[in-house]
Scaffold this active site. Structure first.
Site, PDB file in Angstrom:
ATOM      1  N   GLU A 558     -29.185  20.379  -8.723  1.00 37.74           N
ATOM      2  CA  GLU A 558     -27.747  20.387  -8.940  1.00 37.74           C
ATOM      3  C   GLU A 558     -27.122  21.708  -8.471  1.00 37.74           C
ATOM      4  O   GLU A 558     -26.051  21.712  -7.863  1.00 37.74           O
ATOM      5  CB  GLU A 558     -27.437  20.143 -10.421  1.00 37.74           C
ATOM      6  CG  GLU A 558     -25.984  20.241 -10.817  1.00 37.74           C
ATOM      7  CD  GLU A 558     -25.082  19.227 -10.144  1.00 37.74           C
ATOM      8  OE1 GLU A 558     -23.853  19.374 -10.247  1.00 37.74           O
ATOM      9  OE2 GLU A 558     -25.598  18.288  -9.493  1.00 37.74           O
ATOM     10  N   LYS A 562     -24.294  22.180  -5.521  1.00 38.78           N
ATOM     11  CA  LYS A 562     -23.020  22.892  -5.693  1.00 38.78           C
ATOM     12  C   LYS A 562     -22.831  23.929  -4.586  1.00 38.78           C
ATOM     13  O   LYS A 562     -21.724  24.093  -4.053  1.00 38.78           O
ATOM     14  CB  LYS A 562     -22.969  23.584  -7.065  1.00 38.78           C
ATOM     15  CG  LYS A 562     -22.818  22.646  -8.225  1.00 38.78           C
ATOM     16  CD  LYS A 562     -21.463  21.995  -8.257  1.00 38.78           C
ATOM     17  CE  LYS A 562     -21.485  20.626  -8.903  1.00 38.78           C
ATOM     18  NZ  LYS A 562     -22.092  19.565  -8.135  1.00 38.78           N
ATOM     19  N   LYS A 680     -13.853  13.052  -3.993  1.00 35.24           N
ATOM     20  CA  LYS A 680     -14.226  12.998  -5.408  1.00 35.24           C
ATOM     21  C   LYS A 680     -14.782  11.637  -5.787  1.00 35.24           C
ATOM     22  O   LYS A 680     -15.792  11.532  -6.462  1.00 35.24           O
ATOM     23  CB  LYS A 680     -12.994  13.316  -6.263  1.00 35.24           C
ATOM     24  CG  LYS A 680     -13.266  13.348  -7.768  1.00 35.24           C
ATOM     25  CD  LYS A 680     -14.180  14.492  -8.128  1.00 35.24           C
ATOM     26  CE  LYS A 680     -14.373  14.617  -9.624  1.00 35.24           C
ATOM     27  NZ  LYS A 680     -15.381  15.630  -9.962  1.00 35.24           N
TER      28      LYS A 680
END
Length: 685
Positions: A558, A562, A680
């Site tokens: 993760e 990012k 998104k």
């Protein structure tokens, strides 16, 4: 991905300038979805006796650029008042054709803009439709799949205009020729004041605003008159049912019929206008005529709901504003002490060590009897499942599979009736995850949805589920949704093991850890300045490795994601146990390495990996527990986080990586909230 916003006012006098302000504000609320160009379509003309037509304004770039383009239009009277008007607006995320004004939406049927349409999704058979229309003499000006929709509806209008066909019927005929995913909004000069919308696979909702009481809070679904019966003939399913418009249409009650409708991809675009919304379902066709809303479907299926409910949103406008933060991402990182509390509120009783997830409690006996648990997701949601897999195996003693939705579908993975399949998605609209859900549902598995969006497709199509209650997340790179998904899955594991005597001490330990989390997250956020200093040393690097194992492997995946999303640096999450099987070749004195080393059952192995990196002249930056002197002494630089229970330590160790990626992006002058090429809500495969 693409953002749709449309505004219809009926008997509500409004200036053109105000219409455009509403449309632009709606697009700004949808900017977080990711886009590369934007456009609007409004009624033209500057006087009541002038032939109005439709005016389209489109620009490549941000909504701000479109807004500037609108206000330099000298031939538009911004003070003209409209009693009834339809305005549509769109942000485009390029799939077919490069980002430019011609390929932007709205797309039109012809040069005189007789029909215009905005679209979110992908039409998979657009080449066949385009070839058909070209053979009929239609000339295409863009590279988009959407233009075929505008030209097809125009072609059908020309063919049927003597039949007094309605706008809604035209759209129904059109969508029956389309394959793929779409949310569509139509406007036409031939049907002034009317708007028709439909969806299949892509989200679309309707907001309703009126000063008077509405005629109903449940809108009945109507069906097209001629449907094939089982023998292949036609039957009129409404022939024997006398329906009065008052029972089939949605409108204000009484002589004052003023009403405004807002159509949007997401509730965040309408919440400042109204909290009354209707979520459309696949194959719904909604039309507004003379201020009255009706919803139709072309075909009737066994599982069809006969009504669409008007839902009152609980979202507040303050939740989608930045406040004093520099970006939505920063705001959402710093909201995590509150968002984790909201995820647990009313669900975890810290006095009795009981966990109750109301959305799945009625299905717990069936879940406990299952053969295996499958967790299917994409991106960050996938990482939340990886993060909790080991704990769920421990607490349930069931086989736990964690799958990427796209790969799961590509393999046509065997699924059985006694499987329980969890589908994790922040938006609840992720296309691959939704397709995998339908694949599993047709095979008889129990479907559990874990989302952050009430009324989303995954919410509606699941048998049961958990709402993570993280609050609106605007930044494209997910932060607080990840930690809330993590906690939701931990709570599921605790609920599954509540009757296991041998696990009570472990359960109590985890619940105590959950209780301490909000304060511990606040402590971790205090190292923000230290992380900013570290970002100044790293932001010019080309690559960054993130290593860990055990419970923290998901944190590595993760954290690396990012960094990739926000900084455009190459970054890789590496399982430290695999270091000697290839990745160690990347390590030298110039390669920055971040290692996550915490005091869990794999601590000795992580320390071994740390020594291997140092032996190759690496200078590891270590994320470790506060006060762990042995680890601090071995590290080149150290970021200390509070110590928690091993299985939820990942909630604390991910926060420094969230902050680091944000600071590096800011130092590189990149858009933190809207990284390039990303969206998104990924609503296409």
């Amino acid at each position: 991905m693409c953002g749709i916003f449309a505004y219809v006012n009926h008997l509500v006098p409004i200036k053109r300038k105000e219409v455009l302000e509403i449309l632009i504000k709606g697009l700004q609320r949808l900017e977080y979805r990711g886009y590369d160009s934007a456009g609007v379509a409004i009624d033209g003309g500057n006087s009541y006796n002038e032939d109005e037509g439709i005016r389209i304004i489109k620009k490549r770039g941000k909504v701000k650029v479109l807004e500037e383009e609108i206000y330099i239009q000298e031939d538009l009277d911004m003070e003209r008042v409209f009693n009834t008007h339809v305005g549509i607006a769109h942000t485009r995320w390029a799939t077919h054709g490069e980002p430019n004004a011609v390929n932007s939406h709205p797309q039109r049927s012809s040069t005189n803009n007789e029909f215009v349409v905005i679209h979110n999704g992908i039409i998979t058979n657009y080449k066949d439709v385009k070839k058909f229309l070209q053979n009929k003499g239609h000339v295409f000006e863009s590279d988009t799949d959407t233009e075929v929709i505008a030209k097809l509806v125009f072609h059908l209008y020309e063919k049927h205009k003597d039949d007094k066909i309605t706008f809604r019927e035209l759209v129904e005929h059109t969508i029956q020729q389309l394959e793929g995913a779409y949310a569509l909004v139509f406007k036409s000069i031939h049907f002034p004041g009317e708007c028709v919308v439909t969806r299949r696979g892509s989200p679309l909702l309707i907001g309703v605003k009126s000063n008077t009481r509405l005629s109903t809070d449940h809108i009945p679904i109507l069906y097209s008159k001629d449907l094939p019966d089982q023998r292949g003939g036609k039957k009129n399913i409404t022939a024997n049912i006398a329906r009065h418009p008052s029972t089939t249409e949605f409108h204000p009650v009484g002589p004052e019929r003023e009403v405004e409708y807002f159509f949007a991809s997401d509730a965040s675009a309408v919440i400042e206008h109204t909290n009354q919304v209707i979520y459309l379902e696949d194959d719904d066709v909604a039309s507004v005529v003379d201020g009255c809303l009706s919803i139709h479907r072309v075909k009737r299926t066994i599982d069809d709901s006969t009504v669409r409910e008007v839902i009152t949103l609980k979202m507040e406008i303050q939740q989608i504003m930045k406040g004093n933060f520099s970006s939505f991402m920063q705001k959402e990182i710093f909201e995590q002490p509150e968002s984790v509390v909201n995820t647990m509120r009313g669900r975890v009783n810290f006095e009795t060590n009981q966990v109750n997830l109301g959305g799945i409690k009625d299905y717990m006996s069936e879940i406990r009897r299952c053969r295996r648990l499958l967790f299917i997701a994409c991106g960050t949601s996938y990482h939340s499942a990886v993060a909790t897999r080991q704990l769920l195996e421990e607490l349930t003693e069931l086989p736990v599979m964690v799958e990427l939705a796209s790969d799961f579908l590509d393999r046509s993975t065997p699924v059985f009736r006694d499987d329980v399949c969890f589908f994790i998605s922040q938006s609840g609209e992720t296309a691959d995850t939704l397709m995998a859900l339908r694949y599993c549902k047709t095979r008889g598995a129990l479907i559990v949805g874990i989302t952050n969006t009430v009324g989303s497709s995954i919410c509606r199509e699941s048998h049961c589920g958990v709402h993570i209650n993280a609050g609106p997340e605007i930044g494209v790179a997910s932060t607080k949704a990840y930690t809330s998904q993590f906690i939701s899955l931990v709570m599921f594991g605790l609920m599954m093991s509540d009757d296991r005597i041998s696990l009570q001490s472990r359960r109590a330990e985890i619940i105590r850890g959950l209780q301490r989390l909000p304060e511990q997250i606040k402590e971790v956020l205090k190292v923000d300045e230290q992380i900013h200093s570290l970002a100044q040393e790293l932001y010019q690097q080309k690559s960054l490795l993130v290593m860990g194992r055990g419970y923290n492997f998901a944190t590595c995946l993760e954290g690396a994601l990012k960094i990739k999303e926000l900084t455009y640096m190459h970054s890789e999450g590496i399982l430290a146990g695999e270091l000697k099987h290839g990745p160690l070749a990347l390590v030298d004195k110039a390669m920055p390495v971040i290692m996550i080393v915490t005091r869990d059952h794999v601590y000795p192995k992580c320390m071994n990996a740390l020594q291997q990196v140092k032996a190759r002249h690496g200078k590891p930056i270590v994320i470790c527990e506060s006060g762990d002197e042995e680890t601090i002494m071995a590290a080149n630089k150290c970021l200390e986080v509070a110590r928690s229970v091993d299985c939820i330590q990942g909630i604390l160790t991910i926060i420094p990586l969230q902050l680091l990626s944000m600071h590096i992006a800011e130092l590189k002058s990149l858009d933190v909230d809207c990284p390039r090429n990303l969206a998104k809500s990924v609503t296409v495969e």
